[in-house]
Design a protein around this motif. Structure first.
Motif, PDB file in Angstrom:
ATOM      1  N   ASN A 221       1.053   3.902  -3.131  1.00  0.00           N
ATOM      2  CA  ASN A 221       0.728   5.320  -2.950  1.00  0.00           C
ATOM      3  C   ASN A 221       1.886   6.217  -3.362  1.00  0.00           C
ATOM      4  O   ASN A 221       1.674   7.308  -3.906  1.00  0.00           O
ATOM      5  CB  ASN A 221       0.334   5.588  -1.499  1.00  0.00           C
TER       6      ASN A 221
ATOM      7  N   HIS B  44      -9.202   0.462   0.192  1.00  0.00           N
ATOM      8  CA  HIS B  44      -9.302   0.534  -1.271  1.00  0.00           C
ATOM      9  C   HIS B  44      -8.155  -0.245  -1.908  1.00  0.00           C
ATOM     10  O   HIS B  44      -8.342  -0.922  -2.927  1.00  0.00           O
ATOM     11  CB  HIS B  44      -9.286   2.004  -1.716  1.00  0.00           C
ATOM     12  N   TYR B  45      -6.985  -0.159  -1.313  1.00  0.00           N
ATOM     13  CA  TYR B  45      -5.824  -0.864  -1.866  1.00  0.00           C
ATOM     14  C   TYR B  45      -6.056  -2.369  -1.903  1.00  0.00           C
ATOM     15  O   TYR B  45      -5.621  -3.057  -2.831  1.00  0.00           O
ATOM     16  CB  TYR B  45      -4.575  -0.548  -1.046  1.00  0.00           C
TER      17      TYR B  45
ATOM     18  N   ILE C  98      -4.490   6.371  -2.121  1.00  0.00           N
ATOM     19  CA  ILE C  98      -5.744   5.681  -1.818  1.00  0.00           C
ATOM     20  C   ILE C  98      -5.721   5.129  -0.403  1.00  0.00           C
ATOM     21  O   ILE C  98      -4.652   4.905   0.186  1.00  0.00           O
ATOM     22  CB  ILE C  98      -6.011   4.539  -2.826  1.00  0.00           C
ATOM     23  N   ALA C  99      -6.895   4.886   0.165  1.00  0.00           N
ATOM     24  CA  ALA C  99      -7.009   4.319   1.501  1.00  0.00           C
ATOM     25  C   ALA C  99      -6.593   2.849   1.490  1.00  0.00           C
ATOM     26  O   ALA C  99      -6.645   2.183   0.449  1.00  0.00           O
ATOM     27  CB  ALA C  99      -8.441   4.460   2.001  1.00  0.00           C
ATOM     28  N   PHE C 100      -6.208   2.343   2.649  1.00  0.00           N
ATOM     29  CA  PHE C 100      -5.753   0.955   2.759  1.00  0.00           C
ATOM     30  C   PHE C 100      -6.852  -0.018   2.316  1.00  0.00           C
ATOM     31  O   PHE C 100      -6.568  -0.996   1.605  1.00  0.00           O
ATOM     32  CB  PHE C 100      -5.320   0.649   4.187  1.00  0.00           C
TER      33      PHE C 100
ATOM     34  N   TRP D 272       0.838  -1.210   0.000  1.00  0.00           N
ATOM     35  CA  TRP D 272       0.000   0.000   0.000  1.00  0.00           C
ATOM     36  C   TRP D 272       0.870   1.255   0.000  1.00  0.00           C
ATOM     37  O   TRP D 272       0.620   2.189  -0.774  1.00  0.00           O
ATOM     38  CB  TRP D 272      -0.900  -0.043   1.232  1.00  0.00           C
TER      39      TRP D 272
END
Length: 222
Positions: free
Chosen positions: A38, A53-54, A49-51, A34
């Protein structure tokens, strides 16, 4: 005095420890993947992106299943090829001459025999091949997951560079996916060859993957 039953961890220690290692390593891979992803997004001018979402991204799927598929391929090939192929002196090979316990016909009358053995017919046939079938299915599923992740991540990268989306057939003609695939496969084949060959000459007292310490080098099997 009746003998005490071994406690749960003693009976299941090998699977518990390996699954624990797997979970810790997988979480660490996800976290650092992640962070890396990013960094790449920000270098291209995109928002991080948020974790959560990853975890549904092509980058995560690709890196995860890229490793899974090579491991399952290794185990599938190992289970299948050791049926008929031999290696003199290896602890991982069946005996060159003597029949092995695993080759005998299953006895449906044996106490505690699994259900498919007692029922016979197609259920017995399927059960006799179930280990290799399971590993082949896991390999194919992981390969598909790797393909999906790599394809998705590839098109995300193209979009960030202002390039049009590529079709799956065109993607399969690119070298990146196949480089990732064979890079993992070759390492798994080497690791299996290593244990097969090194167990001829080297020993580990107490391990079922080794021959007895005093066994001759050319003594095959455990």
């Amino acid at each position: 005095m009746p003998k005490r039953k071994p406690h749960f961890f003693y009976r299941n220690g090998l699977s518990i420890v390996f699954l624990s290692f797997f979970i810790v390593a997988w979480v660490a891979q996800a976290f650092f993947g992640w962070k890396q992803h990013n960094d790449e997004l920000m270098e291209l001018g995109a928002q991080p992106i948020a974790f959560a979402h990853y975890l549904s991204s092509g980058h995560f799927f690709s890196s995860t299943f890229e490793n899974f598929q090579s491991e399952f391929l290794q185990m599938a090939m190992y289970v299948i090829l050791t049926i008929s192929l031999r290696q003199i002196g290896s602890a991982e090979s069946k005996d060159l001459v003597k029949p092995e316990e695993v080759d005998r016909e299953p006895d449906p009358l044996k106490k505690d025999a699994p259900g498919p053995v007692k029922r016979g017919g197609w259920q017995l046939w399927l059960y006799q091949q179930s280990l290799s079938i399971a590993f082949v299915v896991l390999f194919l599923g992981s390969w598909a997951g790797h393909l999906y992740g790599s394809y998705t991540d590839h098109n995300e990268q193209r979009m960030l560079h202002g390039e049009p989306e590529q079709s799956l057939s065109a993607f399969l003609g690119e070298p990146d996916f196949w480089f990732e695939t064979f890079q993992n496969w070759q390492s798994e084949f080497l690791s299996v060859a290593s244990i097969v060959i090194l167990s001829i000459f080297l020993r580990q007292k107490g391990s079922p993957e080794s021959k007895p310490v005093d066994a001759a080098h050319w003594e095959t099997g455990k």
